[in-house]
Design an enzyme around this catalytic site. Structure first.
Site, PDB file in Angstrom:
ATOM      1  N   HIS A 113      50.390 -54.200  23.977  1.00 15.76           N
ATOM      2  CA  HIS A 113      49.496 -53.975  22.829  1.00 15.76           C
ATOM      3  C   HIS A 113      48.161 -53.391  23.266  1.00 15.76           C
ATOM      4  O   HIS A 113      47.574 -53.811  24.255  1.00 15.76           O
ATOM      5  CB  HIS A 113      49.331 -55.224  21.962  1.00 15.76           C
ATOM      6  CG  HIS A 113      48.645 -56.390  22.614  1.00 15.76           C
ATOM      7  ND1 HIS A 113      47.277 -56.525  22.646  1.00 15.76           N
ATOM      8  CD2 HIS A 113      49.129 -57.490  23.245  1.00 15.76           C
ATOM      9  CE1 HIS A 113      46.958 -57.664  23.264  1.00 15.76           C
ATOM     10  NE2 HIS A 113      48.059 -58.261  23.644  1.00 15.76           N
ATOM     11  N   ASP A 169      45.064 -58.494  29.384  1.00 15.95           N
ATOM     12  CA  ASP A 169      45.562 -58.672  28.015  1.00 15.95           C
ATOM     13  C   ASP A 169      44.997 -57.586  27.111  1.00 15.95           C
ATOM     14  O   ASP A 169      43.927 -57.749  26.549  1.00 15.95           O
ATOM     15  CB  ASP A 169      45.152 -60.060  27.504  1.00 15.95           C
ATOM     16  CG  ASP A 169      45.816 -60.414  26.189  1.00 15.95           C
ATOM     17  OD1 ASP A 169      46.763 -59.715  25.798  1.00 15.95           O
ATOM     18  OD2 ASP A 169      45.368 -61.397  25.556  1.00 15.95           O
ATOM     19  N   GLU A 226      48.020 -56.800  17.973  1.00 12.04           N
ATOM     20  CA  GLU A 226      48.745 -58.026  18.319  1.00 12.04           C
ATOM     21  C   GLU A 226      47.839 -59.243  18.197  1.00 12.04           C
ATOM     22  O   GLU A 226      48.266 -60.318  17.783  1.00 12.04           O
ATOM     23  CB  GLU A 226      49.295 -57.929  19.754  1.00 12.04           C
ATOM     24  CG  GLU A 226      50.237 -59.059  20.142  1.00 12.04           C
ATOM     25  CD  GLU A 226      49.557 -60.295  20.713  1.00 12.04           C
ATOM     26  OE1 GLU A 226      50.205 -61.347  20.785  1.00 12.04           O
ATOM     27  OE2 GLU A 226      48.364 -60.224  21.074  1.00 12.04           O
ATOM     28  N   GLU A 227      46.573 -59.071  18.576  1.00 12.65           N
ATOM     29  CA  GLU A 227      45.691 -60.240  18.697  1.00 12.65           C
ATOM     30  C   GLU A 227      45.385 -60.939  17.380  1.00 12.65           C
ATOM     31  O   GLU A 227      45.304 -62.155  17.334  1.00 12.65           O
ATOM     32  CB  GLU A 227      44.369 -59.842  19.364  1.00 12.65           C
ATOM     33  CG  GLU A 227      44.504 -59.386  20.818  1.00 12.65           C
ATOM     34  CD  GLU A 227      44.948 -60.499  21.761  1.00 12.65           C
ATOM     35  OE1 GLU A 227      45.214 -61.623  21.298  1.00 12.65           O
ATOM     36  OE2 GLU A 227      45.043 -60.227  22.970  1.00 12.65           O
ATOM     37  N   ASP A 281      53.242 -58.508  28.191  1.00 12.31           N
ATOM     38  CA  ASP A 281      52.012 -59.044  27.588  1.00 12.31           C
ATOM     39  C   ASP A 281      51.691 -60.419  28.171  1.00 12.31           C
ATOM     40  O   ASP A 281      51.328 -61.342  27.458  1.00 12.31           O
ATOM     41  CB  ASP A 281      52.156 -59.111  26.053  1.00 12.31           C
ATOM     42  CG  ASP A 281      50.858 -59.548  25.384  1.00 12.31           C
ATOM     43  OD1 ASP A 281      49.787 -59.457  26.017  1.00 12.31           O
ATOM     44  OD2 ASP A 281      50.918 -60.007  24.218  1.00 12.31           O
ATOM     45  N   HIS A 321      41.449 -63.695  26.937  1.00 13.61           N
ATOM     46  CA  HIS A 321      40.540 -63.612  25.782  1.00 13.61           C
ATOM     47  C   HIS A 321      39.080 -63.898  26.149  1.00 13.61           C
ATOM     48  O   HIS A 321      38.327 -64.458  25.348  1.00 13.61           O
ATOM     49  CB  HIS A 321      40.967 -64.581  24.675  1.00 13.61           C
ATOM     50  CG  HIS A 321      42.319 -64.276  24.113  1.00 13.61           C
ATOM     51  ND1 HIS A 321      42.926 -65.055  23.161  1.00 13.61           N
ATOM     52  CD2 HIS A 321      43.213 -63.269  24.378  1.00 13.61           C
ATOM     53  CE1 HIS A 321      44.113 -64.550  22.850  1.00 13.61           C
ATOM     54  NE2 HIS A 321      44.316 -63.466  23.602  1.00 13.61           N
TER      55      HIS A 321
HETATM   56 ZN   LIG Z   1      48.163 -60.122  24.613  1.00 15.77          ZN
END
Ligand SMILES: [Zn+2]
Length: 460
Positions: A282, A294, A328-329, A356, A426
Protein backbone atom coordinates in the site's frame (compact mmCIF):
# COMPACT_ATOMS: atom_id res chain seq x y z
CA UNK A 1 -0.92 -58.98 -20.41
CA UNK A 2 -1.06 -58.23 -16.76
CA UNK A 3 2.71 -58.16 -16.56
CA UNK A 4 2.85 -55.80 -19.52
CA UNK A 5 0.48 -53.37 -17.79
CA UNK A 6 2.60 -53.35 -14.66
CA UNK A 7 5.69 -52.62 -16.76
CA UNK A 8 3.87 -49.81 -18.53
CA UNK A 9 2.75 -48.11 -15.34
CA UNK A 10 6.21 -48.51 -13.90
CA UNK A 11 7.64 -46.70 -16.93
CA UNK A 12 5.07 -43.89 -16.68
CA UNK A 13 5.91 -43.48 -13.06
CA UNK A 14 9.62 -43.27 -13.78
CA UNK A 15 8.97 -40.74 -16.54
CA UNK A 16 6.96 -38.58 -14.12
CA UNK A 17 9.70 -38.74 -11.59
CA UNK A 18 12.38 -37.76 -14.05
CA UNK A 19 10.14 -34.91 -15.30
CA UNK A 20 9.71 -33.71 -11.73
CA UNK A 21 13.45 -33.98 -11.26
CA UNK A 22 14.23 -31.92 -14.35
CA UNK A 23 11.55 -29.36 -13.42
CA UNK A 24 13.09 -29.11 -9.97
CA UNK A 25 16.49 -28.42 -11.49
CA UNK A 26 15.13 -25.86 -13.97
CA UNK A 27 13.18 -24.09 -11.22
CA UNK A 28 16.06 -24.16 -8.80
CA UNK A 29 18.41 -22.61 -11.38
CA UNK A 30 15.88 -19.95 -12.36
CA UNK A 31 15.15 -19.00 -8.73
CA UNK A 32 18.89 -18.69 -8.13
CA UNK A 33 18.99 -16.23 -11.06
CA UNK A 34 16.12 -14.25 -9.51
CA UNK A 35 17.98 -13.89 -6.20
CA UNK A 36 21.27 -13.07 -7.96
CA UNK A 37 19.59 -10.34 -10.03
CA UNK A 38 17.97 -8.83 -6.94
CA UNK A 39 21.13 -8.97 -4.80
CA UNK A 40 23.50 -7.76 -7.55
CA UNK A 41 21.45 -5.11 -9.29
CA UNK A 42 18.28 -4.61 -7.26
CA UNK A 43 16.51 -1.29 -7.80
CA UNK A 44 13.95 -1.30 -5.00
CA UNK A 45 16.16 0.42 -2.41
CA UNK A 46 16.70 3.53 -4.58
CA UNK A 47 12.98 3.71 -5.35
CA UNK A 48 12.33 3.50 -1.62
CA UNK A 49 14.81 6.31 -1.00
CA UNK A 50 12.85 8.56 -3.35
CA UNK A 51 9.45 7.54 -1.97
CA UNK A 52 10.47 8.18 1.64
CA UNK A 53 13.03 10.98 1.50
CA UNK A 54 11.92 12.99 -1.56
CA UNK A 55 8.18 12.46 -1.16
CA UNK A 56 7.81 11.51 2.52
CA UNK A 57 4.53 10.91 4.33
CA UNK A 58 1.60 9.80 2.20
CA UNK A 59 -1.64 9.78 4.16
CA UNK A 60 -4.71 9.32 1.91
CA UNK A 61 -5.86 12.60 0.41
CA UNK A 62 -2.52 14.35 1.07
CA UNK A 63 -0.13 15.94 -1.39
CA UNK A 64 2.43 13.21 -0.57
CA UNK A 65 -0.03 10.49 -1.55
CA UNK A 66 -0.71 12.24 -4.88
CA UNK A 67 3.03 12.54 -5.56
CA UNK A 68 3.57 8.87 -4.75
CA UNK A 69 0.93 7.93 -7.33
CA UNK A 70 2.75 9.93 -10.03
CA UNK A 71 6.17 8.62 -8.96
CA UNK A 72 5.37 4.90 -8.90
CA UNK A 73 3.53 5.24 -12.24
CA UNK A 74 6.64 6.83 -13.75
CA UNK A 75 8.90 4.10 -12.31
CA UNK A 76 6.86 1.34 -13.96
CA UNK A 77 6.77 3.31 -17.22
CA UNK A 78 10.54 3.74 -17.15
CA UNK A 79 10.90 0.02 -16.59
CA UNK A 80 8.77 -0.43 -19.72
CA UNK A 81 6.01 -2.50 -18.21
CA UNK A 82 3.47 -3.34 -20.95
CA UNK A 83 0.77 -1.16 -19.45
CA UNK A 84 0.60 1.25 -16.50
CA UNK A 85 -2.76 2.62 -15.39
CA UNK A 86 -4.31 4.66 -12.60
CA UNK A 87 -7.50 3.35 -11.04
CA UNK A 88 -9.79 5.99 -9.54
CA UNK A 89 -10.72 5.64 -5.87
CA UNK A 90 -12.34 8.05 -3.41
CA UNK A 91 -10.56 8.05 -0.05
CA UNK A 92 -11.19 9.39 3.48
CA UNK A 93 -9.30 12.62 4.13
CA UNK A 94 -8.34 13.04 7.77
CA UNK A 95 -5.84 15.72 8.84
CA UNK A 96 -3.95 16.06 12.11
CA UNK A 97 -3.82 19.85 12.34
CA UNK A 98 -1.51 21.51 14.90
CA UNK A 99 0.84 19.37 16.97
CA UNK A 100 -0.90 17.84 19.97
CA UNK A 101 -0.14 18.87 23.55
CA UNK A 102 -0.42 16.73 26.68
CA UNK A 103 0.50 16.90 30.36
CA UNK A 104 0.34 14.66 33.40
CA UNK A 105 -0.76 16.84 36.32
CA UNK A 106 -0.14 15.55 39.83
CA UNK A 107 -0.62 18.22 42.49
CA UNK A 108 1.58 21.11 41.43
CA UNK A 109 3.76 18.95 39.19
CA UNK A 110 3.07 19.17 35.45
CA UNK A 111 4.98 16.88 33.08
CA UNK A 112 4.74 17.15 29.29
CA UNK A 113 4.29 13.83 27.49
CA UNK A 114 4.26 13.12 23.74
CA UNK A 115 0.93 11.99 22.27
CA UNK A 116 -0.51 11.66 18.76
CA UNK A 117 -4.19 11.85 17.82
CA UNK A 118 -5.49 8.52 16.52
CA UNK A 119 -6.48 8.49 12.86
CA UNK A 120 -10.17 9.26 12.53
CA UNK A 121 -10.44 10.90 15.95
CA UNK A 122 -12.22 14.18 16.52
CA UNK A 123 -10.46 17.22 17.99
CA UNK A 124 -10.69 18.26 21.62
CA UNK A 125 -12.56 21.50 22.26
CA UNK A 126 -10.30 24.53 21.77
CA UNK A 127 -8.06 24.90 24.81
CA UNK A 128 -8.07 21.12 25.33
CA UNK A 129 -9.55 18.80 27.92
CA UNK A 130 -8.37 18.56 31.53
CA UNK A 131 -9.86 15.84 33.70
CA UNK A 132 -9.10 13.09 36.18
CA UNK A 133 -7.73 10.01 34.49
CA UNK A 134 -8.30 6.34 35.30
CA UNK A 135 -6.22 3.41 34.11
CA UNK A 136 -7.66 0.14 32.80
CA UNK A 137 -6.10 -2.88 31.17
CA UNK A 138 -9.21 -4.29 29.49
CA UNK A 139 -12.73 -3.42 28.34
CA UNK A 140 -14.06 -5.75 31.02
CA UNK A 141 -12.20 -3.83 33.73
CA UNK A 142 -13.69 -0.61 32.30
CA UNK A 143 -17.23 -2.02 32.34
CA UNK A 144 -16.77 -3.29 35.87
CA UNK A 145 -15.92 0.26 36.98
CA UNK A 146 -19.26 1.39 35.54
CA UNK A 147 -20.54 4.82 34.50
CA UNK A 148 -20.39 6.14 38.04
CA UNK A 149 -16.59 5.94 38.22
CA UNK A 150 -15.93 6.75 34.55
CA UNK A 151 -18.22 9.71 33.89
CA UNK A 152 -16.41 12.99 33.26
CA UNK A 153 -12.99 11.34 33.28
CA UNK A 154 -10.36 10.44 30.71
CA UNK A 155 -9.84 6.67 30.33
CA UNK A 156 -6.25 5.45 29.99
CA UNK A 157 -5.99 2.09 28.19
CA UNK A 158 -2.67 0.60 29.28
CA UNK A 159 -2.57 -3.08 28.30
CA UNK A 160 0.85 -3.65 26.69
CA UNK A 161 1.50 -5.89 23.69
CA UNK A 162 2.36 -9.29 25.18
CA UNK A 163 6.18 -9.48 25.06
CA UNK A 164 6.18 -13.29 25.31
CA UNK A 165 4.57 -13.74 21.87
CA UNK A 166 7.29 -14.71 19.40
CA UNK A 167 5.20 -13.50 16.47
CA UNK A 168 4.78 -9.81 17.28
CA UNK A 169 1.68 -9.59 15.06
CA UNK A 170 -0.05 -11.88 17.56
CA UNK A 171 0.92 -9.49 20.35
CA UNK A 172 -0.44 -6.60 18.26
CA UNK A 173 -3.70 -8.45 17.64
CA UNK A 174 -4.03 -8.98 21.39
CA UNK A 175 -3.79 -5.26 22.22
CA UNK A 176 -5.03 -3.25 19.24
CA UNK A 177 -8.75 -3.28 20.18
CA UNK A 178 -7.84 -0.60 22.74
CA UNK A 179 -6.79 1.71 19.90
CA UNK A 180 -9.59 0.76 17.51
CA UNK A 181 -12.55 0.71 19.89
CA UNK A 182 -11.35 2.18 23.20
CA UNK A 183 -12.84 5.64 22.63
CA UNK A 184 -16.34 4.26 21.99
CA UNK A 185 -16.14 1.87 24.95
CA UNK A 186 -15.10 4.75 27.22
CA UNK A 187 -17.61 7.16 25.64
CA UNK A 188 -20.51 4.80 26.36
CA UNK A 189 -19.76 5.18 30.09
CA UNK A 190 -19.55 8.98 29.93
CA UNK A 191 -15.78 9.45 29.60
CA UNK A 192 -14.59 12.70 28.02
CA UNK A 193 -11.44 11.37 26.32
CA UNK A 194 -9.38 8.23 25.67
CA UNK A 195 -5.61 7.86 25.93
CA UNK A 196 -4.15 4.62 24.58
CA UNK A 197 -0.73 3.09 25.19
CA UNK A 198 1.19 3.03 21.88
CA UNK A 199 1.18 -0.30 20.04
CA UNK A 200 4.86 -1.15 20.23
CA UNK A 201 6.84 -3.84 22.00
CA UNK A 202 9.55 -1.37 23.01
CA UNK A 203 9.77 1.41 25.59
CA UNK A 204 10.29 4.58 23.53
CA UNK A 205 9.46 8.26 23.18
CA UNK A 206 7.64 8.34 19.85
CA UNK A 207 3.85 7.98 19.79
CA UNK A 208 2.56 5.25 17.45
CA UNK A 209 -0.71 6.28 15.83
CA UNK A 210 -3.18 4.14 13.89
CA UNK A 211 -6.78 4.10 12.91
CA UNK A 212 -9.74 4.08 15.28
CA UNK A 213 -13.46 4.17 14.64
CA UNK A 214 -16.54 5.28 16.48
CA UNK A 215 -19.28 2.73 17.05
CA UNK A 216 -22.61 4.11 15.89
CA UNK A 217 -24.69 5.34 18.78
CA UNK A 218 -21.76 5.76 21.18
CA UNK A 219 -20.77 9.31 22.21
CA UNK A 220 -17.90 10.66 20.10
CA UNK A 221 -14.91 11.58 22.26
CA UNK A 222 -11.32 12.45 21.24
CA UNK A 223 -8.64 9.72 21.37
CA UNK A 224 -4.85 9.79 21.25
CA UNK A 225 -1.88 7.44 21.60
CA UNK A 226 0.66 8.13 24.34
CA UNK A 227 4.26 6.91 24.06
CA UNK A 228 5.12 3.75 25.98
CA UNK A 229 7.52 5.67 28.25
CA UNK A 230 4.73 8.23 28.81
CA UNK A 231 2.33 5.39 29.63
CA UNK A 232 4.76 3.95 32.18
CA UNK A 233 5.17 7.36 33.82
CA UNK A 234 1.42 8.01 33.86
CA UNK A 235 0.76 4.60 35.43
CA UNK A 236 3.42 5.19 38.09
CA UNK A 237 2.09 8.68 38.85
CA UNK A 238 -1.47 7.33 39.18
CA UNK A 239 -0.32 4.68 41.65
CA UNK A 240 1.34 7.36 43.78
CA UNK A 241 -1.56 9.80 43.40
CA UNK A 242 -4.98 8.49 42.26
CA UNK A 243 -6.17 12.12 41.95
CA UNK A 244 -3.79 12.67 39.01
CA UNK A 245 -5.23 14.68 36.14
CA UNK A 246 -4.44 14.62 32.45
CA UNK A 247 -4.61 17.45 29.94
CA UNK A 248 -4.58 17.11 26.17
CA UNK A 249 -5.34 19.22 23.15
CA UNK A 250 -5.62 18.16 19.51
CA UNK A 251 -7.14 19.80 16.43
CA UNK A 252 -7.51 16.95 13.92
CA UNK A 253 -10.51 16.77 11.59
CA UNK A 254 -12.11 14.70 8.87
CA UNK A 255 -12.51 16.61 5.58
CA UNK A 256 -14.75 15.50 2.68
CA UNK A 257 -13.55 12.37 0.83
CA UNK A 258 -10.85 13.08 -1.74
CA UNK A 259 -10.13 11.62 -5.20
CA UNK A 260 -7.06 9.36 -5.39
CA UNK A 261 -5.75 6.30 -7.22
CA UNK A 262 -4.39 2.78 -7.14
CA UNK A 263 -1.43 2.42 -9.51
CA UNK A 264 -1.28 -0.74 -11.62
CA UNK A 265 1.61 -1.86 -13.83
CA UNK A 266 1.45 -5.08 -15.82
CA UNK A 267 3.32 -7.59 -17.96
CA UNK A 268 0.91 -9.21 -20.36
CA UNK A 269 0.51 -12.99 -20.20
CA UNK A 270 1.41 -14.92 -23.36
CA UNK A 271 -0.85 -17.92 -22.88
CA UNK A 272 -3.70 -16.78 -20.67
CA UNK A 273 -3.67 -12.95 -20.64
CA UNK A 274 -7.12 -12.68 -19.06
CA UNK A 275 -5.87 -14.48 -15.94
CA UNK A 276 -3.93 -12.44 -13.41
CA UNK A 277 -1.39 -12.76 -10.66
CA UNK A 278 -1.23 -9.54 -8.60
CA UNK A 279 1.57 -8.52 -6.25
CA UNK A 280 1.27 -5.39 -4.15
CA UNK A 281 1.73 -3.16 -1.16
CA UNK A 282 0.00 0.00 0.00
CA UNK A 283 1.17 3.41 -1.10
CA UNK A 284 -0.35 5.43 1.74
CA UNK A 285 1.37 5.89 5.11
CA UNK A 286 0.62 7.76 8.33
CA UNK A 287 1.07 11.50 8.17
CA UNK A 288 4.14 11.93 10.39
CA UNK A 289 6.02 8.90 9.09
CA UNK A 290 8.01 8.38 5.90
CA UNK A 291 6.32 4.99 5.74
CA UNK A 292 9.53 3.14 4.91
CA UNK A 293 8.66 -0.25 6.40
CA UNK A 294 4.90 0.47 6.34
CA UNK A 295 4.55 0.15 3.46
CA UNK A 296 6.97 1.82 1.07
CA UNK A 297 8.94 -1.43 1.24
CA UNK A 298 6.02 -3.54 0.04
CA UNK A 299 5.36 -1.17 -2.88
CA UNK A 300 8.92 -1.10 -4.21
CA UNK A 301 9.34 -4.86 -3.65
CA UNK A 302 6.22 -5.49 -5.74
CA UNK A 303 7.47 -3.41 -8.67
CA UNK A 304 10.89 -5.03 -8.30
CA UNK A 305 9.49 -8.58 -8.31
CA UNK A 306 7.85 -7.97 -11.69
CA UNK A 307 10.89 -6.06 -13.00
CA UNK A 308 13.24 -8.93 -12.14
CA UNK A 309 11.14 -11.46 -14.09
CA UNK A 310 11.07 -9.07 -17.05
CA UNK A 311 14.84 -8.48 -16.81
CA UNK A 312 15.42 -12.24 -16.93
CA UNK A 313 13.37 -12.47 -20.12
CA UNK A 314 10.66 -14.51 -18.45
CA UNK A 315 7.52 -14.77 -20.60
CA UNK A 316 4.61 -15.13 -18.17
CA UNK A 317 1.67 -17.40 -18.99
CA UNK A 318 -0.71 -15.18 -17.02
CA UNK A 319 -0.75 -11.39 -16.82
CA UNK A 320 1.42 -10.19 -13.91
CA UNK A 321 0.46 -7.03 -12.08
CA UNK A 322 2.27 -4.85 -9.56
CA UNK A 323 -0.42 -2.97 -7.62
CA UNK A 324 0.14 0.09 -5.43
CA UNK A 325 -2.98 0.12 -3.26
CA UNK A 326 -4.19 3.43 -1.80
CA UNK A 327 -5.75 3.90 1.66
CA UNK A 328 -4.93 0.70 3.54
CA UNK A 329 -4.29 2.61 6.75
CA UNK A 330 -7.61 4.35 7.26
CA UNK A 331 -10.25 2.89 5.00
CA UNK A 332 -9.03 0.11 2.64
CA UNK A 333 -10.81 1.89 -0.20
CA UNK A 334 -8.05 0.98 -2.69
CA UNK A 335 -8.23 -2.75 -1.97
CA UNK A 336 -12.02 -2.70 -2.21
CA UNK A 337 -12.00 -0.70 -5.49
CA UNK A 338 -9.43 -3.05 -7.01
CA UNK A 339 -11.47 -6.19 -6.23
CA UNK A 340 -14.72 -4.53 -7.40
CA UNK A 341 -13.14 -3.53 -10.69
CA UNK A 342 -11.65 -7.02 -11.19
CA UNK A 343 -15.09 -8.49 -10.65
CA UNK A 344 -16.90 -6.16 -13.03
CA UNK A 345 -14.23 -6.57 -15.76
CA UNK A 346 -14.18 -10.35 -15.21
CA UNK A 347 -10.43 -10.34 -14.51
CA UNK A 348 -9.83 -13.75 -12.94
CA UNK A 349 -7.12 -13.49 -10.29
CA UNK A 350 -5.56 -16.86 -9.65
CA UNK A 351 -3.35 -15.50 -6.88
CA UNK A 352 -2.45 -12.25 -5.12
CA UNK A 353 0.63 -11.65 -3.00
CA UNK A 354 1.03 -8.77 -0.54
CA UNK A 355 4.05 -7.42 1.29
CA UNK A 356 2.87 -5.32 4.26
CA UNK A 357 4.85 -6.55 7.25
CA UNK A 358 7.97 -4.47 6.78
CA UNK A 359 11.08 -4.73 4.64
CA UNK A 360 12.81 -7.21 6.95
CA UNK A 361 14.48 -10.58 6.20
CA UNK A 362 11.90 -12.84 4.53
CA UNK A 363 11.17 -16.05 6.43
CA UNK A 364 8.08 -17.38 4.67
CA UNK A 365 4.68 -16.85 3.08
CA UNK A 366 1.27 -17.05 4.69
CA UNK A 367 -1.24 -18.77 2.40
CA UNK A 368 -5.03 -18.44 2.43
CA UNK A 369 -6.75 -20.93 0.13
CA UNK A 370 -8.27 -24.39 -0.03
CA UNK A 371 -6.35 -27.29 1.57
CA UNK A 372 -5.41 -28.50 -1.95
CA UNK A 373 -4.09 -25.07 -2.93
CA UNK A 374 -2.11 -24.79 0.30
CA UNK A 375 -0.65 -28.26 -0.26
CA UNK A 376 0.45 -27.35 -3.80
CA UNK A 377 2.22 -24.19 -2.67
CA UNK A 378 3.81 -26.01 0.28
CA UNK A 379 5.30 -28.49 -2.26
CA UNK A 380 7.62 -25.71 -3.43
CA UNK A 381 9.10 -25.25 0.05
CA UNK A 382 12.38 -26.96 -0.73
CA UNK A 383 13.03 -24.49 -3.58
CA UNK A 384 12.99 -21.67 -0.99
CA UNK A 385 14.98 -23.38 1.75
CA UNK A 386 18.35 -22.25 0.38
CA UNK A 387 17.28 -18.65 0.97
CA UNK A 388 16.28 -19.06 4.62
CA UNK A 389 12.58 -19.16 3.74
CA UNK A 390 11.02 -22.04 5.66
CA UNK A 391 7.56 -21.00 6.83
CA UNK A 392 5.15 -21.59 3.97
CA UNK A 393 1.57 -22.05 5.14
CA UNK A 394 0.10 -20.33 8.18
CA UNK A 395 0.01 -16.57 8.60
CA UNK A 396 -2.56 -15.08 6.24
CA UNK A 397 -2.50 -12.86 3.17
CA UNK A 398 -2.87 -9.10 3.51
CA UNK A 399 -5.52 -6.42 4.03
CA UNK A 400 -5.43 -4.93 0.52
CA UNK A 401 -5.74 -8.25 -1.30
CA UNK A 402 -8.34 -9.55 1.18
CA UNK A 403 -11.36 -8.36 -0.90
CA UNK A 404 -10.17 -10.61 -3.79
CA UNK A 405 -11.03 -13.65 -1.65
CA UNK A 406 -14.65 -13.32 -2.84
CA UNK A 407 -13.57 -14.46 -6.33
CA UNK A 408 -11.68 -17.44 -4.91
CA UNK A 409 -8.21 -15.96 -5.38
CA UNK A 410 -5.41 -17.65 -3.42
CA UNK A 411 -3.96 -14.99 -1.10
CA UNK A 412 -0.33 -14.96 0.00
CA UNK A 413 1.43 -12.63 2.41
CA UNK A 414 5.20 -12.27 2.53
CA UNK A 415 6.29 -13.01 6.11
CA UNK A 416 9.49 -11.27 7.16
CA UNK A 417 11.12 -11.44 10.59
CA UNK A 418 8.65 -9.59 12.84
CA UNK A 419 10.85 -8.76 15.84
CA UNK A 420 11.58 -5.12 14.98
CA UNK A 421 8.48 -4.22 12.97
CA UNK A 422 6.60 -2.61 15.85
CA UNK A 423 9.65 -0.53 16.81
CA UNK A 424 8.74 1.60 13.77
CA UNK A 425 5.07 0.88 13.13
CA UNK A 426 2.98 4.04 12.52
CA UNK A 427 5.65 6.23 14.14
CA UNK A 428 7.95 9.06 13.08
CA UNK A 429 11.01 6.77 13.20
CA UNK A 430 9.69 4.63 10.29
CA UNK A 431 12.32 6.17 8.04
CA UNK A 432 14.40 5.08 5.05
CA UNK A 433 17.42 4.44 7.31
CA UNK A 434 15.44 1.82 9.21
CA UNK A 435 15.37 -0.44 6.12
CA UNK A 436 18.31 -2.66 5.11
CA UNK A 437 18.93 -2.85 1.36
CA UNK A 438 19.89 -6.49 1.57
CA UNK A 439 16.81 -7.52 3.52
CA UNK A 440 14.58 -5.54 1.14
CA UNK A 441 16.19 -7.20 -1.91
CA UNK A 442 15.74 -10.69 -0.44
CA UNK A 443 12.02 -10.03 0.07
CA UNK A 444 11.56 -8.80 -3.52
CA UNK A 445 13.37 -11.90 -4.84
CA UNK A 446 11.23 -14.20 -2.69
CA UNK A 447 8.08 -12.66 -4.17
CA UNK A 448 9.44 -12.92 -7.73
CA UNK A 449 10.22 -16.62 -7.14
CA UNK A 450 6.70 -17.25 -5.80
CA UNK A 451 5.11 -15.46 -8.78
CA UNK A 452 7.24 -17.56 -11.15
CA UNK A 453 6.12 -20.84 -9.57
CA UNK A 454 2.45 -19.88 -9.45
CA UNK A 455 2.59 -18.63 -13.04
CA UNK A 456 4.28 -21.81 -14.27
CA UNK A 457 2.30 -24.44 -12.36
CA UNK A 458 -0.93 -22.72 -11.29
CA UNK A 459 -2.46 -23.26 -7.87
CA UNK A 460 -4.95 -26.05 -8.53
ZN1 LIG B 1 0.75 -1.33 6.36
Amino acid sequence: MKRFLVMLSLCACMANESNAQSDYQTDSIFIRKIFNTSLREGKSYEWLRHLTQQIGSRLSGSEGAAKAVIYTKSVMEQEQFDKVTLQNVMVPHWVRGAKEKAQIISGKQKTDVPIAALGGSVATPKGGIKAKIIEVKSFQELRDLGAEKVKGKIVFFNRPMDPTKINTFEAYAGAVEQRGMGASEAGKLGAVGAIVRSMTTRLDDVPHTGSMRYVSGAPIIPAAAITTNGAELLSKTLKANPETEFYFEQSCETLPDAPSHNVIGELKGKKDPSKYIAVGGHLDSWDFAQGAHDDGSGCVQSIEAVRILKALGYQPNNTLRAVMFMNEENGLKGGIAYADSAKSKKETHIAAIESDRGGFTPLGFGVVGTPAQKARIAQWSKLFAAYGIHEIGPGGGGADIGPLAQQGTVLLGLIPDSQRYFDYHHASNDKFEAVSKRELDLGAAAMAAMIYLIDKYGVE
